[in-house]
Design a protein around this motif. Structure first.
Motif, PDB file in Angstrom:
ATOM      1  N   ARG A 303       0.713  -1.325  -0.024  1.00 15.84           N
ATOM      2  CA  ARG A 303       0.045   0.048   0.074  1.00 15.84           C
ATOM      3  C   ARG A 303       0.692   1.146  -0.124  1.00 15.84           C
ATOM      4  NH1 ARG A 303      -3.739  -3.059   3.214  1.00 15.84           N
ATOM      5  NH2 ARG A 303      -2.762  -2.601   4.849  1.00 15.84           N
ATOM      6  N   LEU A 304       2.054   1.125   0.660  1.00 13.54           N
ATOM      7  CA  LEU A 304       3.054   2.362   0.476  1.00 13.54           C
ATOM      8  C   LEU A 304       3.247   2.706  -1.025  1.00 13.54           C
ATOM      9  CD1 LEU A 304       5.316   1.593   3.330  1.00 13.54           C
ATOM     10  CD2 LEU A 304       3.367   2.826   3.512  1.00 13.54           C
ATOM     11  N   GLY A 305       3.216   1.742  -1.854  1.00 13.63           N
ATOM     12  CA  GLY A 305       3.539   2.080  -3.425  1.00 13.63           C
ATOM     13  C   GLY A 305       4.900   2.075  -3.617  1.00 13.63           C
ATOM     14  N   HIS A 306       5.880   2.081  -2.830  1.00 15.60           N
ATOM     15  CA  HIS A 306       7.192   2.052  -3.452  1.00 15.60           C
ATOM     16  C   HIS A 306       7.777   0.768  -3.357  1.00 15.60           C
ATOM     17  CE1 HIS A 306       7.740   6.685  -3.147  1.00 15.60           C
ATOM     18  NE2 HIS A 306       6.842   6.467  -2.238  1.00 15.60           N
ATOM     19  N   LEU A 352      14.743   0.949   6.459  1.00 17.27           N
ATOM     20  CA  LEU A 352      14.617  -0.297   7.174  1.00 17.27           C
ATOM     21  C   LEU A 352      13.575  -0.264   8.336  1.00 17.27           C
ATOM     22  CD1 LEU A 352      17.837   0.024   6.377  1.00 17.27           C
ATOM     23  CD2 LEU A 352      17.696  -2.469   6.465  1.00 17.27           C
ATOM     24  N   SER A 353      12.928  -1.448   8.572  1.00 20.77           N
ATOM     25  CA  SER A 353      11.766  -1.239   9.487  1.00 20.77           C
ATOM     26  C   SER A 353      11.480  -2.802  10.015  1.00 20.77           C
ATOM     27  CB  SER A 353      10.525  -0.578   8.999  1.00 20.77           C
ATOM     28  OG  SER A 353      10.074  -1.307   7.868  1.00 20.77           O
ATOM     29  N   ALA A 371      21.551   4.064   5.990  1.00 23.59           N
ATOM     30  CA  ALA A 371      20.096   4.274   5.370  1.00 23.59           C
ATOM     31  C   ALA A 371      19.375   5.607   5.922  1.00 23.59           C
ATOM     32  CB  ALA A 371      19.221   3.026   6.133  1.00 23.59           C
ATOM     33  N   ARG A 372      18.561   5.921   5.270  1.00 23.04           N
ATOM     34  CA  ARG A 372      17.845   7.446   5.468  1.00 23.04           C
ATOM     35  C   ARG A 372      17.177   7.419   6.777  1.00 23.04           C
ATOM     36  NH1 ARG A 372      16.037  10.713   7.181  1.00 23.04           N
ATOM     37  NH2 ARG A 372      14.860  12.633   6.531  1.00 23.04           N
ATOM     38  N   ALA A 373      16.726   6.184   6.963  1.00 25.28           N
ATOM     39  CA  ALA A 373      15.912   6.059   8.213  1.00 25.28           C
ATOM     40  C   ALA A 373      15.776   4.571   8.650  1.00 25.28           C
ATOM     41  CB  ALA A 373      14.670   6.741   7.988  1.00 25.28           C
ATOM     42  N   VAL A 374      15.615   4.287   9.818  1.00 26.76           N
ATOM     43  CA  VAL A 374      15.049   2.899  10.166  1.00 26.76           C
ATOM     44  C   VAL A 374      14.002   3.195  11.214  1.00 26.76           C
ATOM     45  CG1 VAL A 374      15.788   0.984  11.934  1.00 26.76           C
ATOM     46  CG2 VAL A 374      17.563   1.852  10.281  1.00 26.76           C
ATOM     47  N   ILE A 375      12.858   2.732  11.202  1.00 28.96           N
ATOM     48  CA  ILE A 375      11.469   2.808  11.731  1.00 28.96           C
ATOM     49  C   ILE A 375      11.379   1.424  12.584  1.00 28.96           C
ATOM     50  CG2 ILE A 375       9.094   3.260  11.742  1.00 28.96           C
ATOM     51  CD1 ILE A 375       9.930   4.543   8.861  1.00 28.96           C
ATOM     52  N   VAL A 376      11.063   1.490  13.946  1.00 32.41           N
ATOM     53  CA  VAL A 376      10.938   0.452  14.517  1.00 32.41           C
ATOM     54  C   VAL A 376       9.820   0.391  15.629  1.00 32.41           C
ATOM     55  CG1 VAL A 376      13.410  -0.505  14.260  1.00 32.41           C
ATOM     56  CG2 VAL A 376      12.856   0.931  16.262  1.00 32.41           C
ATOM     57  N   GLY A 377       9.104  -0.479  16.014  1.00 31.19           N
ATOM     58  CA  GLY A 377       8.226  -0.668  17.090  1.00 31.19           C
ATOM     59  C   GLY A 377       8.681  -1.605  17.995  1.00 31.19           C
ATOM     60  N   TRP A 486       1.495   4.306  15.041  1.00 37.21           N
ATOM     61  CA  TRP A 486       2.767   5.261  15.043  1.00 37.21           C
ATOM     62  C   TRP A 486       3.649   4.856  14.149  1.00 37.21           C
ATOM     63  CZ3 TRP A 486       7.974   4.943  15.586  1.00 37.21           C
ATOM     64  CH2 TRP A 486       8.568   6.283  15.919  1.00 37.21           C
ATOM     65  N   PHE A 487       4.064   3.518  13.855  1.00 34.33           N
ATOM     66  CA  PHE A 487       4.751   2.957  12.980  1.00 34.33           C
ATOM     67  C   PHE A 487       4.304   3.477  11.494  1.00 34.33           C
ATOM     68  CE2 PHE A 487       5.914  -0.530  10.161  1.00 34.33           C
ATOM     69  CZ  PHE A 487       7.378  -0.932  10.308  1.00 34.33           C
ATOM     70  N   LEU A 488       3.284   3.181  11.035  1.00 28.72           N
ATOM     71  CA  LEU A 488       2.678   3.580   9.924  1.00 28.72           C
ATOM     72  C   LEU A 488       2.747   5.083   9.556  1.00 28.72           C
ATOM     73  CD1 LEU A 488      -0.369   1.103   9.687  1.00 28.72           C
ATOM     74  CD2 LEU A 488       1.849   1.056   8.390  1.00 28.72           C
TER      75      LEU A 488
END
Length: 509
Positions: A303-306, A352-353, A371-377, A486-488
Motif C-alpha cells: 500500500r505504500l506504493g514504493h 529499514l523497518s 540508511a536514510r531511516a530506520v523505523i522500529v516498534g 505510530w509506525f505507519l
C-alpha cells in the motif's frame, strides 16, 4: 481459483481448465467497466485473481486504472505484446501462445493465493532403540547423536509427526542438520493415504539431493508423509527442525516471487523483492516472531506504493532475529544492496523497518549498510538479556530466547548472555547510519529488553544520527495497535518527504 485474461480474443478454448478454475475474459476497451465493482467506496469486491494474463497491448490510461490491483509475479504477458512497464513493475512472466496451455496448468498448481509453512521440532523425534551412542538434547531444537552408526545404512531417528500433503498442493521439506564428515546420511520418506497405515510409496533422498528442498507430491487423494533418518559411519550427527511449507516449485518460496537462502549450516531465511513504483525509497520490512513460517506485512508495504523487500526467518520457533553465520548475514546485506543497485538508488534512499523481532534485523543491517531511516516498534537490542529475563521477568514465557542464545553462543550462561548483548551494541557503536535517523516506538516497562531505547540513544553517534522516540506505558506485548499506528505514521511522513524531494527535482529540470 480465478484467472483473468485481458485482450481482444478470448483464449479460454485453448486451455484445459480444472473444474474449480474460473476463467474471466474482458476486452481492453472494457477495463473501466470491469473495475467498477472493485472501486466501490463501500464494500468493494475483492480482486482475488491468481493471475492476470495480457494477450494484447493496453493503453496507458487503462493500465493506470489497473495498477493498484495488480501484484508482482502474478502478471503474465503473451510473447510479442509490448507492455514494458508491466515487466518492470510487476516482474511479469512472458510466455508464447504455444506455451500458454502448459503455463495455465502451472498457474492452477502453484499460483494459489495463500501461504503456509511450519516446522517439526526435535521434540517429535524418536531415536532408534538400536542406537547405542550418546544422546544429548541442545535446547528444544537440536538433538545430538554421537557414536558408531554402523557400516551399513540403518534407521537412526524418525519424526513421529506426519506431514500433510493435499491432493492439490505439494509440499517442500528442508531438514536442518549438521554431521561429521565420516557420517553418511539419507532421508527416507513414506507416503500413505490420510487415515490409512498402508504405505503407498517410499522415497529415498541422498545427501546430494538434500542440497535443495525435498519436493513431495501427493497421492491420488490427500496423503501423509513420515520422515526417517538413516545413517552409517562414525562421529556426531546433530538433528534440527524440518521446515515444511507449501511449494510453488520454480515460481517462488511461500509467496509468488519469494526467494530462499541457506548457509553451510542449512540455516535459512526468505526474502521477497517487489519493484513497486520504481521510485525512492526502497523500503525493507523484517517480519516479527511468528509460530507459523511465512512472510509478514505484504499488503502493508504494498500500500505504500514504493519498492520493498520482505524478510522472514523460519529458524527455531518463530525466528532467530536475523543473526547468523558470517555467510548468512552477508547474504541479507547483499540482498538489500543488490536491490538498491538494481533500482539505481543509494543507501540514502533506503528505509529499514520492523516490529519486535523485526526491529533487530532493521537496526542491525541498517547499522551495517547505512540508511536514510530506520523505523522500529518495540525495539529489541540486548538479545542475551532477553534470555536472562526469561527466568524472572517473564518466567518461561519466551523460551525461544534461550534457544537463540544456545544457537548463537553455543551455551546458556550469564557470561554467554552478556557476550551476546555485545553483538548488537558493537553494531550500533560502529554504525554506518551517518546522517540518518532512527524512529522508535518503545514500551516504557518492556519486560523483554527494558533498556533497548536507552541503548539506541547511548550507542549511536549523537552528532550523526538523530534518534526520535515515542514511549508507551506497558510491557512488550501491550499497546500493539498504538505502536503499529505510530509506525505507519512515520512511514507516511517519511514518504511525503521523498515525494516533495522528487517533485522539487522535477521542477528544477
Amino acid at each position: 481459483m480465478k484467472i483473468l485474461q485481458i485482450g481482444q480474443t478470448d483464449l479460454r478454448s485453448e486451455v484445459k481448465l480444472e473444474q474449480s478454475t474460473k476463467w474471466e475474459f474482458w476486452e481492453v476497451e472494457q477495463i473501466a467497466e470491469f473495475l467498477v465493482p472493485y472501486n466501490l467506496p463501500k464494500k468493494p469486491a475483492r480482486f482475488n485473481f491468481a493471475a492476470v494474463i495480457f494477450t494484447s497491448t493496453v493503453p496507458a490510461e487503462s493500465l493506470k486504472m489497473l495498477q493498484k490491483f495488480l501484484q508482482a509475479y502474478r502478471v503474465v504477458i503473451l510473447a510479442g505484446v509490448q507492455l514494458p512497464e508491466l515487466v518492470a513493475r510487476y516482474s511479469a512472466w512472458q510466455v508464447t501462445q504455444e506455451q500458454l496451455p502448459h503455463f495455465v496448468k502451472d498457474i492452477e498448481r502453484d499460483f494459489f493465493l495463500s501461504q503456509y509453512g511450519d516446522n517439526a521440532a526435535i521434540e517429535s523425534v524418536e531415536v532408534a532403540r538400536s542406537f547405542q551412542g550418546d544422546i544429548k538434547y541442545r535446547g528444544r531444537h537440536q538433538l545430538e547423536l554421537t557414536g558408531d552408526f554402523g557400516t551399513e545404512f540403518k534407521p537412526i531417528a524418525t519424526f513421529k509427526r506426519g506431514f500433510y500433503i493435499s491432493e492439490k498442493n505439494s509440499i517442500e521439506l528442508w531438514p536442518v542438520f549438521e554431521k561429521s564428515a565420516a557420517i553418511e546420511l539419507k532421508f527416507v520418506v513414506r507416503l500413505a493415504h490420510v487415515g490409512d497405515i498402508e504405505i503407498q510409496k517410499t522415497l529415498e533422498f541422498s545427501k546430494a539431493q538434500l542440497d535443495e528442498p525435498l519436493i513431495l507430491e501427493g497421492l491420488d487423494g490427500n496423503a501423509t508423509a513420515t520422515v526417517s533418518i538413516w545413517a552409517k559411519g562414525q562421529g556426531t550427527l546433530v538433528l534440527g527442525n524440518i521446515n515444511n511449507r507449501l511449494t510453488r516449485h520454480q515460481y517462488g518460496t511461500l509467496i509468488m516471487g519469494g526467494q530462499r537462502f541457506a548457509d553451510h549450516k542449512r540455516q535459512e531465511f526468505f526474502y521477497y523483492f517487489d519493484p513497486g513504483n520504481l521510485k525512492p525509497p526502497l523500503t525493507v520490512y523484517f517480519a516479527g516472531w511468528q509460530p507459523r513460517t511465512g512472510f509478514e506485512g505484504y499488503f502493508m508495504m504494498k500500500r505504500l506504493g514504493h519498492p520493498f523487500i520482505l524478510f522472514a526467518d523460519p529458524r527455531l520457533e518463530g525466528g532467530s532475529f536475523y543473526l547468523g553465520s558470517a555467510e548468512y548475514e552477508a547474504k541479507i546485506k547483499a540482498v538489500i544492496e543488490e536491490s538498491l543497485a538494481k533500482l539505481g538508488f543509494t543507501n540514502k534512499e533506503l528505509v529499514l523497518s520492523g516490529i519486535s523481532m523485526g526491529t533487530t534485523g532493521a537496526i542491525y543491517y541498517g547499522s551495517k549498510i547505512g540508511a536514510r531511516a530506520v523505523i522500529v516498534g518495540k525495539p529489541l537490542i540486548n538479545l542475551g538479556t532477553i534470555a536472562l529475563n526469561n527466568t524472572l521477568h517473564r518466567a518461561n514465557e519466551f523460551d525461544t530466547a534461550l534457544d537463540l542464545l544456545l544457537l548463537q553462543q553455543g551455551k546458556n550462561s550469564a557470561k554467554a548472555a552478556t557476550e551476546f548483548d555485545q553483538r548488537m551494541l558493537q553494531a550500533l557503536k560502529n554504525s554506518q547510519l551517518t546522517a540518518g535517523q532512527v524512529l522508535a516506538a518503545y514500551m516504557r516497562e518492556d519486560d523483554y529488553d527494558g533498556t533497548a531505547f536507552h541503548d539506541l540513544v547511548e550507542n549511536l553517534q549523537a552528532d550523526q544520527v538523530k534518534v526520535i522516540g515515542h514511549g508507551y506505558t506497558g510491557r512488550h506485548n501491550d499497546a500493539s495497535n498504538k505502536v503499529i499506528a505510530w509506525f505507519l505514521k512515520q512511514y507516511e511522513l517519511l514518504l511525503q518527504e521523498f515525494e516533495r524531494k522528487g517533485q522539487d527535482e522535477t521542477d528544477q529540470r
